[in-house]
Design an enzyme around this catalytic site. Structure first.
Site, PDB file in Angstrom:
ATOM      1  N   ASN A  60      60.755  40.613  22.998  1.00 14.16           N
ATOM      2  CA  ASN A  60      62.199  40.642  23.187  1.00 14.16           C
ATOM      3  C   ASN A  60      62.776  41.302  21.944  1.00 14.16           C
ATOM      4  O   ASN A  60      62.876  40.679  20.893  1.00 14.16           O
ATOM      5  CB  ASN A  60      62.703  39.197  23.331  1.00 14.16           C
ATOM      6  CG  ASN A  60      64.193  39.130  23.573  1.00 14.16           C
ATOM      7  OD1 ASN A  60      64.886  40.152  23.543  1.00 14.16           O
ATOM      8  ND2 ASN A  60      64.690  37.935  23.802  1.00 14.16           N
ATOM      9  N   ARG A  98      61.306  42.389  27.583  1.00 10.27           N
ATOM     10  CA  ARG A  98      62.590  41.983  28.145  1.00 10.27           C
ATOM     11  C   ARG A  98      63.562  43.153  27.969  1.00 10.27           C
ATOM     12  O   ARG A  98      63.681  43.700  26.866  1.00 10.27           O
ATOM     13  CB  ARG A  98      63.128  40.765  27.401  1.00 10.27           C
ATOM     14  CG  ARG A  98      64.500  40.422  27.871  1.00 10.27           C
ATOM     15  CD  ARG A  98      65.183  39.425  26.972  1.00 10.27           C
ATOM     16  NE  ARG A  98      66.519  39.175  27.471  1.00 10.27           N
ATOM     17  CZ  ARG A  98      67.546  38.817  26.713  1.00 10.27           C
ATOM     18  NH1 ARG A  98      67.385  38.639  25.421  1.00 10.27           N
ATOM     19  NH2 ARG A  98      68.734  38.620  27.241  1.00 10.27           N
ATOM     20  N   HIS A 109      70.876  36.673  32.253  1.00 16.05           N
ATOM     21  CA  HIS A 109      69.984  35.505  32.231  1.00 16.05           C
ATOM     22  C   HIS A 109      69.145  35.401  33.496  1.00 16.05           C
ATOM     23  O   HIS A 109      68.687  34.311  33.866  1.00 16.05           O
ATOM     24  CB  HIS A 109      70.769  34.176  32.105  1.00 16.05           C
ATOM     25  CG  HIS A 109      71.534  34.012  30.829  1.00 16.05           C
ATOM     26  ND1 HIS A 109      72.792  33.456  30.789  1.00 16.05           N
ATOM     27  CD2 HIS A 109      71.212  34.308  29.549  1.00 16.05           C
ATOM     28  CE1 HIS A 109      73.219  33.416  29.538  1.00 16.05           C
ATOM     29  NE2 HIS A 109      72.270  33.940  28.768  1.00 16.05           N
ATOM     30  N   ARG A 123      76.630  21.122  19.130  1.00 12.94           N
ATOM     31  CA  ARG A 123      76.316  19.899  18.358  1.00 12.94           C
ATOM     32  C   ARG A 123      77.463  19.547  17.413  1.00 12.94           C
ATOM     33  O   ARG A 123      77.833  18.378  17.276  1.00 12.94           O
ATOM     34  CB  ARG A 123      75.018  20.084  17.557  1.00 12.94           C
ATOM     35  CG  ARG A 123      73.790  20.043  18.423  1.00 12.94           C
ATOM     36  CD  ARG A 123      72.586  20.553  17.701  1.00 12.94           C
ATOM     37  NE  ARG A 123      72.680  22.004  17.527  1.00 12.94           N
ATOM     38  CZ  ARG A 123      71.635  22.803  17.323  1.00 12.94           C
ATOM     39  NH1 ARG A 123      70.434  22.297  17.213  1.00 12.94           N
ATOM     40  NH2 ARG A 123      71.796  24.106  17.204  1.00 12.94           N
ATOM     41  N   ARG A 133      82.029  33.502  23.049  1.00  8.95           N
ATOM     42  CA  ARG A 133      82.592  34.403  24.071  1.00  8.95           C
ATOM     43  C   ARG A 133      83.624  33.661  24.904  1.00  8.95           C
ATOM     44  O   ARG A 133      83.451  32.487  25.221  1.00  8.95           O
ATOM     45  CB  ARG A 133      81.484  34.930  24.982  1.00  8.95           C
ATOM     46  CG  ARG A 133      80.717  36.078  24.372  1.00  8.95           C
ATOM     47  CD  ARG A 133      79.550  36.482  25.233  1.00  8.95           C
ATOM     48  NE  ARG A 133      78.308  36.076  24.620  1.00  8.95           N
ATOM     49  CZ  ARG A 133      77.125  36.092  25.237  1.00  8.95           C
ATOM     50  NH1 ARG A 133      77.029  36.487  26.488  1.00  8.95           N
ATOM     51  NH2 ARG A 133      76.038  35.726  24.597  1.00  8.95           N
ATOM     52  N   ALA A 192      73.964  29.402  23.867  1.00  8.84           N
ATOM     53  CA  ALA A 192      75.015  30.062  23.112  1.00  8.84           C
ATOM     54  C   ALA A 192      75.775  30.979  24.079  1.00  8.84           C
ATOM     55  O   ALA A 192      76.991  31.056  24.084  1.00  8.84           O
ATOM     56  CB  ALA A 192      74.413  30.854  21.968  1.00  8.84           C
ATOM     57  N   GLU A 239      61.600  32.100  29.596  1.00  6.49           N
ATOM     58  CA  GLU A 239      61.717  33.486  30.060  1.00  6.49           C
ATOM     59  C   GLU A 239      60.443  34.270  29.758  1.00  6.49           C
ATOM     60  O   GLU A 239      60.025  35.110  30.547  1.00  6.49           O
ATOM     61  CB  GLU A 239      62.933  34.140  29.397  1.00  6.49           C
ATOM     62  CG  GLU A 239      64.235  33.625  29.987  1.00  6.49           C
ATOM     63  CD  GLU A 239      65.386  33.620  29.012  1.00  6.49           C
ATOM     64  OE1 GLU A 239      65.346  32.848  28.018  1.00  6.49           O
ATOM     65  OE2 GLU A 239      66.345  34.373  29.229  1.00  6.49           O
TER      66      GLU A 239
HETATM   67  P1  ADP Z   1      70.781  31.619  23.282  1.00  4.17           P
HETATM   68  O1  ADP Z   1      69.393  31.860  23.847  1.00  4.17           O
HETATM   69  O2  ADP Z   1      71.887  31.939  24.222  1.00  4.17           O
HETATM   70  O3  ADP Z   1      70.999  32.132  21.897  1.00  4.17           O
HETATM   71  P2  ADP Z   1      70.023  28.836  23.345  1.00  4.17           P
HETATM   72  O4  ADP Z   1      69.708  28.664  24.775  1.00  4.17           O
HETATM   73  O5  ADP Z   1      68.922  28.800  22.352  1.00  4.17           O
HETATM   74  O6  ADP Z   1      70.948  30.082  23.103  1.00  4.17           O
HETATM   75  O7  ADP Z   1      71.072  27.723  22.959  1.00  4.17           O
HETATM   76  C1  ADP Z   1      71.606  27.629  21.693  1.00  4.17           C
HETATM   77  C2  ADP Z   1      72.765  26.639  21.723  1.00  4.17           C
HETATM   78  O8  ADP Z   1      72.271  25.364  22.161  1.00  4.17           O
HETATM   79  C3  ADP Z   1      73.382  26.412  20.373  1.00  4.17           C
HETATM   80  O9  ADP Z   1      74.605  27.116  20.333  1.00  4.17           O
HETATM   81  C4  ADP Z   1      73.632  24.924  20.306  1.00  4.17           C
HETATM   82  O10 ADP Z   1      75.008  24.700  20.352  1.00  4.17           O
HETATM   83  C5  ADP Z   1      73.073  24.368  21.586  1.00  4.17           C
HETATM   84  N1  ADP Z   1      72.269  23.168  21.333  1.00  4.17           N
HETATM   85  C6  ADP Z   1      71.011  23.081  20.881  1.00  4.17           C
HETATM   86  N2  ADP Z   1      70.630  21.795  20.770  1.00  4.17           N
HETATM   87  C7  ADP Z   1      71.692  21.046  21.176  1.00  4.17           C
HETATM   88  C8  ADP Z   1      71.954  19.638  21.289  1.00  4.17           C
HETATM   89  N3  ADP Z   1      71.056  18.725  20.975  1.00  4.17           N
HETATM   90  N4  ADP Z   1      73.167  19.265  21.730  1.00  4.17           N
HETATM   91  C9  ADP Z   1      74.097  20.165  22.050  1.00  4.17           C
HETATM   92  N5  ADP Z   1      73.923  21.493  21.969  1.00  4.17           N
HETATM   93  C10 ADP Z   1      72.743  21.926  21.536  1.00  4.17           C
END
Ligand code: ADP
Length: 396
Positions: free
Chosen positions: A8, A90, A179, A285, A240, A210, A382
């Protein structure tokens, strides 16, 4: 044993996972970050919890790939690079060209390049990774898996915007979604839990990370999704905006003296969402930790949950029912309170949160057994989906 590497590549990073095939065991995973920027770093996890880290200059993607492959040998993760017989890449945007993953040849490379405008930050970076691997492992089987291809099954009435039809015909302006690899993977896994063929199920998959998107999966295919022409729209995300009325752009530009639309898009992509509403953080979080003392953090959480609930309702209506709702990605996989808040608002569908199962945070059922709709938490993967695609296409 044969090995498949899944790549990726971002504009300044390259993530990878190396699988043993056919066991699907993860032999190593890692990240090269800040490629071409001062302070490049390499992290590789492998073996029984071993970790390699190094701060060293990595000036472009070709050098990143050379260094990665050399390290795989040096660390004893592979004995010989020829063990890596396949590479899965990817690729973010596949436009209307790619309805499935595609075996990479010169034409595919040209097409990925041609639609770079649909993902200007991503497709050129994905291509850099593809070209770098072609040079270093020219004989490896090489496959591109597109984030958009799962959504190519969305019917016209769901992918068209209510704008001049010619914009679609002439310029490809439509909903492409994103996604797709994650939605496809968790839908397949959900069908296994439910013990029914995917083709017979109506599912709603909620990829909440995110970046967040929600997908209606009907007859085993993507039927509608919340992201649009770009990944900016749909539910509120970390930074976003999700859906907005585009007519506000002009008004705000005037008020703030902003001259360029690019600057506005930057704000909508990077300064909005949970961060924009709360003023606290883009990270769910932090929002959860602040919600009791900070009104705007609570508002950000409530708006996020409302948007998820709203899209689920929309897709139940569009599909004429739902058999299963799936939570995945960073927030979906980890946030017990967010899942609970969403489920509480789905009581009208006959859903009751199973508090113990939800708190256990294991993959599987998180609503009570007598709920009318199954609710599942499933960890997305993925890279594994792409490695499986590699096998499927290699054996065609
Ligand atoms: P991406 O692949 O879109 O960058 P992820 O799927 O890895 O993102 O998700 C990241 C997000 O998950 C972070 O922004 C964080 O806010 C959220 N996150 C991770 N662990 C927790 C948790 N225990 N509680 C709430 N949100 C969480």
């Amino acid at each position: 044993m044969e090995k498949t590497i899944v790549i990726n590549s971002g504009s300044s990073s390259l993530k990878f996972k190396l699988f043993a095939i056919p066991d699907e065991e993860v032999l190593a995973s890692g990240l090269i970050e800040r490629i071409g920027i001062e302070g490049s770093a390499i992290t590789i996890k492998y073996g029984a919890g071993e970790k390699f880290t190094s701060q060293e200059d990595v000036s472009d993607h070709k050098i990143a790939v050379d260094r990665l492959l050399a390290l795989l040998e040096e660390l004893g993760i592979v004995n010989d690079l020829n063990e890596i017989t396949a590479v899965g890449h990817r690729v973010v945007a596949g436009g209307e060209y790619f309805k499935t993953s595609a075996v990479i040849d010169d034409k595919v490379i040209e097409q990925i390049d041609e639609i770079a405008d649909f993902a200007p930050l991503h497709n050129p970076a994905n291509l850099m990774g593809i070209k770098a691997f072609k040079k270093v492992l020219p004989d490896a089987f090489s496959l591109a898996a597109f984030d958009t291809s799962f959504h190519q099954s969305i019917p016209e009435e769901n992918f068209l915007y209510s704008i001049p039809y010619e914009w679609y015909e002439q310029y490809g302006v439509r909903r492409y979604g994103a996604h797709g690899t994650s939605h496809r993977y968790v839908a397949q896994e959900a069908a296994k839990f439910l013990g029914k063929p995917l083709e017979e199920l109506k599912l709603i998959t909620c990829h909440l990370g995110a970046g967040s998107s929600i997908c209606a999966v009907k007859d085993g295919k993507s039927f509608d999704t919340s992201m649009g022409f770009t990944p900016l729209t749909g539910v509120t995300m970390a930074t976003r905006s999700g859906d907005i009325d585009v007519a506000l752009l002009n008004y705000v530009m005037d008020k703030l003296g902003i001259k360029s639309l690019d600057e506005m898009l930057y704000i909508l992509n990077n300064k909005s969402g949970l961060l924009g509403i709360s003023g606290v953080s883009p990270d769910m979080r932090d929002i959860l930790a602040a919600k009791n003392d900070n009104k705007r953090a609570k508002l950000a959480l409530d708006i996020f949950v409302k948007n998820v609930v709203k899209y689920i309702g929309e897709y139940v209506a569009e599909m004429g029912g739902v058999d299963g709702i799936i939570f995945t990605a960073g927030i979906g996989e980890n946030s017990v309170p967010v899942r609970q808040m969403v489920m509480q608002r789905l009581a009208y569908l006959g859903i009751t949160c199973d508090d113990a199962a939800n708190a256990a945070n294991e993959d599987g059922y998180i609503a009570t057994k007598d709920s009318k709709v199954a609710v599942l938490k499933i960890s997305t993967d993925e890279e594994l989906m792409i490695a499986r695609d590699v096998e499927a296409f290699r054996n065609k």
